[in-house]
Design an enzyme around this catalytic site. Sequence first.
Site, short mmCIF file in Angstrom:
data_model
loop_
_atom_site.label_atom_id
_atom_site.label_comp_id
_atom_site.label_asym_id
_atom_site.label_seq_id
_atom_site.Cartn_x
_atom_site.Cartn_y
_atom_site.Cartn_z
N LYS A 142 -24.24 -0.71 -122.67
CA LYS A 142 -25.24 0.01 -123.47
C LYS A 142 -26.02 0.85 -122.45
O LYS A 142 -27.08 0.45 -121.95
CB LYS A 142 -26.13 -0.98 -124.22
CG LYS A 142 -26.97 -0.33 -125.30
CD LYS A 142 -27.56 -1.38 -126.22
CE LYS A 142 -28.61 -0.79 -127.14
NZ LYS A 142 -28.10 0.16 -128.12
N1 PPE Z 1 -23.43 1.09 -131.73
C1 PPE Z 1 -24.34 1.83 -131.05
C2 PPE Z 1 -23.89 3.10 -130.46
C3 PPE Z 1 -25.63 1.38 -130.92
O1 PPE Z 1 -26.51 2.11 -130.24
C4 PPE Z 1 -26.02 0.17 -131.52
C5 PPE Z 1 -27.43 -0.32 -131.41
C6 PPE Z 1 -25.05 -0.56 -132.23
C7 PPE Z 1 -23.77 -0.07 -132.31
C8 PPE Z 1 -25.36 -1.87 -132.87
O2 PPE Z 1 -25.59 -2.87 -131.91
P1 PPE Z 1 -26.57 -4.10 -132.19
O3 PPE Z 1 -27.94 -3.56 -132.22
O4 PPE Z 1 -26.32 -5.02 -131.08
O5 PPE Z 1 -26.16 -4.67 -133.49
N2 PPE Z 1 -28.41 0.68 -131.26
C9 PPE Z 1 -29.72 0.37 -130.74
C10 PPE Z 1 -30.49 1.61 -130.37
C11 PPE Z 1 -30.97 2.40 -131.52
C12 PPE Z 1 -31.99 3.44 -131.13
O6 PPE Z 1 -32.32 4.24 -132.02
O7 PPE Z 1 -32.47 3.44 -130.00
C13 PPE Z 1 -30.49 -0.52 -131.69
O8 PPE Z 1 -30.15 -0.63 -132.86
O9 PPE Z 1 -31.45 -1.13 -131.24
#
Ligand code: PPE
Length: 307
Positions: free
Chosen positions: A160
């Site tokens: 990430k």
């Molecule tokens: N894909 C991406 C690209 C992504 O950024 C997130 C989280 C997810 C999938 C889902 O992952 P999880 O949160 O572990 O279920 N995105 C983070 C950042 C968002 C933002 O606007 O900044 C979040 O949801 O916290």
Amino acid sequence: MDLSQLTGHIWLDGEMVPWQEAKVHVLTHTFHYGLGVFEGVRAYNTSQGAAIFRLQEHTDRLFRSAHILRMEMPFDKGTLSEAQRQVVRANGLDEAYIRPMCFLGSEGMGLRADNLKTHVMVAAWAWPSYMDPEAMNRGIRVATSSYTRHHVNITMCKAKANGNYINSILALREALDAGFEEALLLDNEGYVAEGSGENVFLVRNGVLYTPELTSCLEGITRDSIIRIAEDQGLTVKEKRITRDEVYVADEAFFTGTAAEVVPIREVDNRTIGTGVRGPITETLQRIYLESVRGAQADYADWLAPVA
Ligand code: PPE
């Protein structure tokens, strides 16, 4: 809201710093090249007070991201988990979005800098789901992006990483400018990958489908939904998904920490299913939202109280 003008405390390199003093220099390496890693975590109000949802898993992913990018971590996992609890407590929040980030400092400049130190910050503030509350019921309109999701051998999508979000922001802005609420990104072979900040799920004939993790983030909400669905007796299949499989799905939804569980009612101007939140989406969304607030005994171990 200018986030730098809030009050409270931010954890920076092992210390609680007054909010408006948590600053870095303009020659900070990550600011120039985007090589950094972060997390998005939520704390929810439960009967035991504020609790962080899947804290250990988020901390583990932060360390995996740093490992992939070869950022040396100056703190151990226990310290960072405690820092996340501490910022929620110190800022008197009962519900919060928590943002830990590891970045390279101003110890050196240039791609060849070899004396860089990893710095770590953790902030927390009140941040309701960024989808309009109505969207959680009626679902959102989505457009397939003209931007391709990361190729697996370009920026490492299991991390990430800060820089990966250029791709997300390009895709999201394009979708918003065109009057949609979110983008759906395809991988470099044309298969469905994920949203700009969410994983994606489909339902067809009672079976739940989600893309394999090849080019999307290993989402913690995704993992939670898979577990909840299986506990509900549903079959979950991780597989390659084509764009037109989405068009003919009975239901579709996005999952993410910030977005939570958001129904998708339309993709590329095609109605998904009946055009409203489907029954399986509704059940999984309800159980997820109850779990995060401690109202599902089966998932009580997902919560780490901050007190
Ligand atoms: N894909 C991406 C690209 C992504 O950024 C997130 C989280 C997810 C999938 C889902 O992952 P999880 O949160 O572990 O279920 N995105 C983070 C950042 C968002 C933002 O606007 O900044 C979040 O949801 O916290």
